[in-house]
Write an enzyme that holds these catalytic residues in place. Structure first.
Site, PDB file in Angstrom:
ATOM      1  N   LYS A 145       0.978  -1.375   0.086  1.00 12.03           N
ATOM      2  CA  LYS A 145       0.009  -0.052   0.120  1.00 12.03           C
ATOM      3  C   LYS A 145       1.003   1.250   0.016  1.00 12.03           C
ATOM      4  O   LYS A 145       0.694   2.146  -0.787  1.00 12.03           O
ATOM      5  CB  LYS A 145      -1.075   0.118   1.118  1.00 12.03           C
ATOM      6  CG  LYS A 145      -1.898  -1.125   1.145  1.00 12.03           C
ATOM      7  CD  LYS A 145      -2.685  -1.293   2.403  1.00 12.03           C
ATOM      8  CE  LYS A 145      -3.774  -2.500   2.402  1.00 12.03           C
ATOM      9  NZ  LYS A 145      -4.483  -2.823   3.544  1.00 12.03           N
TER      10      LYS A 145
ATOM     11  N   GLN B 148      -4.487  -1.507   9.967  1.00 12.95           N
ATOM     12  CA  GLN B 148      -4.182  -2.840   9.431  1.00 12.95           C
ATOM     13  C   GLN B 148      -4.787  -4.083  10.483  1.00 12.95           C
ATOM     14  O   GLN B 148      -4.069  -4.063  11.345  1.00 12.95           O
ATOM     15  CB  GLN B 148      -2.696  -3.217   8.910  1.00 12.95           C
ATOM     16  CG  GLN B 148      -2.535  -4.535   8.237  1.00 12.95           C
ATOM     17  CD  GLN B 148      -3.126  -4.406   6.775  1.00 12.95           C
ATOM     18  OE1 GLN B 148      -3.191  -3.580   6.271  1.00 12.95           O
ATOM     19  NE2 GLN B 148      -4.040  -5.767   6.482  1.00 12.95           N
TER      20      GLN B 148
ATOM     21  N   ASP C 168     -10.859   2.734   4.745  1.00 11.20           N
ATOM     22  CA  ASP C 168     -11.113   1.279   4.476  1.00 11.20           C
ATOM     23  C   ASP C 168     -12.701   1.045   4.590  1.00 11.20           C
ATOM     24  O   ASP C 168     -13.288  -0.119   4.460  1.00 11.20           O
ATOM     25  CB  ASP C 168     -10.492   0.467   5.941  1.00 11.20           C
ATOM     26  CG  ASP C 168      -9.298  -0.254   5.449  1.00 11.20           C
ATOM     27  OD1 ASP C 168      -9.104  -0.470   4.378  1.00 11.20           O
ATOM     28  OD2 ASP C 168      -8.430  -0.556   6.178  1.00 11.20           O
TER      29      ASP C 168
END
Ligand code: NAP
Length: 295
Positions: free
Chosen positions: A52, A96, A119
């Site tokens: 990412k 994460q 997200d």
């Protein structure tokens, strides 16, 4: 049979975003800034976060990686989240997953400000998504929708069987595909580990989205001819003959199922790269919304 090439499409999307970033720079505007919080040293998480951050650099975004030790307390992590919420330079960030067992994942995700939740995991964004309102759509289902749109796969009125009901893939894709719009208007059946006789469901499916994480789960005798297959699964299978000690596989018996499918995603190279591209897209959206808010 046509391959739904997530690598190719994700590169196109990244190029499109890079052009927008260049234009922002030419106008002297701030470029999007994505931060990622990683707790611990889980191998897969390190790979995902690394990829990412690298993608951000490639397309001209700013990026910040906050790597915390495995024994970070929940309180310290919540403080980091509060700092990121308050930091006006950061347009969006991700925490994460999975987090170490001693940290309450839901508590942390609830603490992420919805405007920076690229997200799309915060209940505010999930709720807005379900109500067809402007939100951040979780990157994996967003990526599946974009792949279907770009290949102009006909989903209208089609029976879509989703396998897996997780909050990050199965549940949101079942909502999105049942909504009105492009790559949607499908009739959706959501299946899971308690579903009786999944094969009888998949045999009726025009489109199958498999998101359970069980290698070779979907076999050729479970699908009808011309089915569209989206394989979301990513499993690391130990293999000492490979340099890195494992190989990646999806949920689908690809070689056999591809013979019956009209479209199919490979693993790797299907949904995975699309997920990263859509995270970048969400960060661009976050930057645009942030700018409008400050105007
Ligand atoms: P998850 O939270 O573990 O959920 C798995 C789902 O599959 C659950 O709903 C579970 O049912 C269902 N399931 C498990 N075994 C089953 C079986 N034998 N028959 C029917 N349903 C079964 O997983 P996830 O986070 O959604 O991830 C799923 C897979 O996608 C994993 O391999 C993950 O690595 C991969 N993934 C890939 C991407 C990408 O970018 N490509 C992104 C996210 C995840 P219950 O609810 O009843 O337990």
């Amino acid at each position: 049979m046509k391959i739904l090439d997530g690598r190719k499409v994700s590169n196109q999307i990244k190029e499109e975003i890079a052009i927008e970033v260049d234009q922002m720079k030419e106008r002297g505007e701030k470029v999007p800034h994505l931060a990622a919080v990683l707790v611990g040293n889980d191998g897969a998480s390190l790979t995902y976060v690394g990829s990412k951050v690298r993608s951000c650099k490639k397309i001209g975004f700013e990026s910040t990686l906050i790597h915390l030790p495995e024994d970070t307390s929940e309180e310290t992590l919540l403080q980091q989240v509060a700092n990121l919420n308050a930091n006006d330079d950061i347009d969006g960030y991700i925490v994460q997953l999975p987090l170490p067992k001693h940290i309450d994942e839901q508590k942390v995700l609830m603490a992420v400000h919805p405007d920076k939740d690229v997200d799309g995991f915060h209940p505010t964004n999930f709720g807005k998504m379900a109500l067809d309102m402007e939100s951040f759509i979780p990157a994996t289902p967003f990526g599946i929708m974009e792949l279907l749109r770009r290949y102009e796969v006909d989903t209208e009125g089609k029976h879509t069987v989703v396998i897996g009901r997780s909050h990050i893939v199965g549940r949101p894709i079942s909502i999105l595909m049942s909504q009105k719009g492009k790559a949607a208007n499908a009739t959706v059946t959501l299946t899971h580990s308690r579903t009786k006789d999944i094969k009888s469901m998949t045999l009726q499916a025009d489109i199958i989205v498999s998101a359970l994480g069980v290698p070779n789960f979907l076999k050729a005798d479970m699908v009808k001819k011309d089915v569209v297959v989206i394989d979301v699964g990513i499993t690391r299978v130990p293999d000492e003959t490979r340099e890195r000690g494992y190989y990646i596989t999806g949920d689908v018996d690809f070689e056999a199922v591809k013979e019956k499918a009209s479209y199919i995603t490979p693993v790797p190279g299907g949904v995975g790269p699309m997920t990263i591209a859509m995270l970048l897209k969400n960060t661009l959206l976050a930057r645009e919304r942030h700018k409008q808010k400050n105007a």
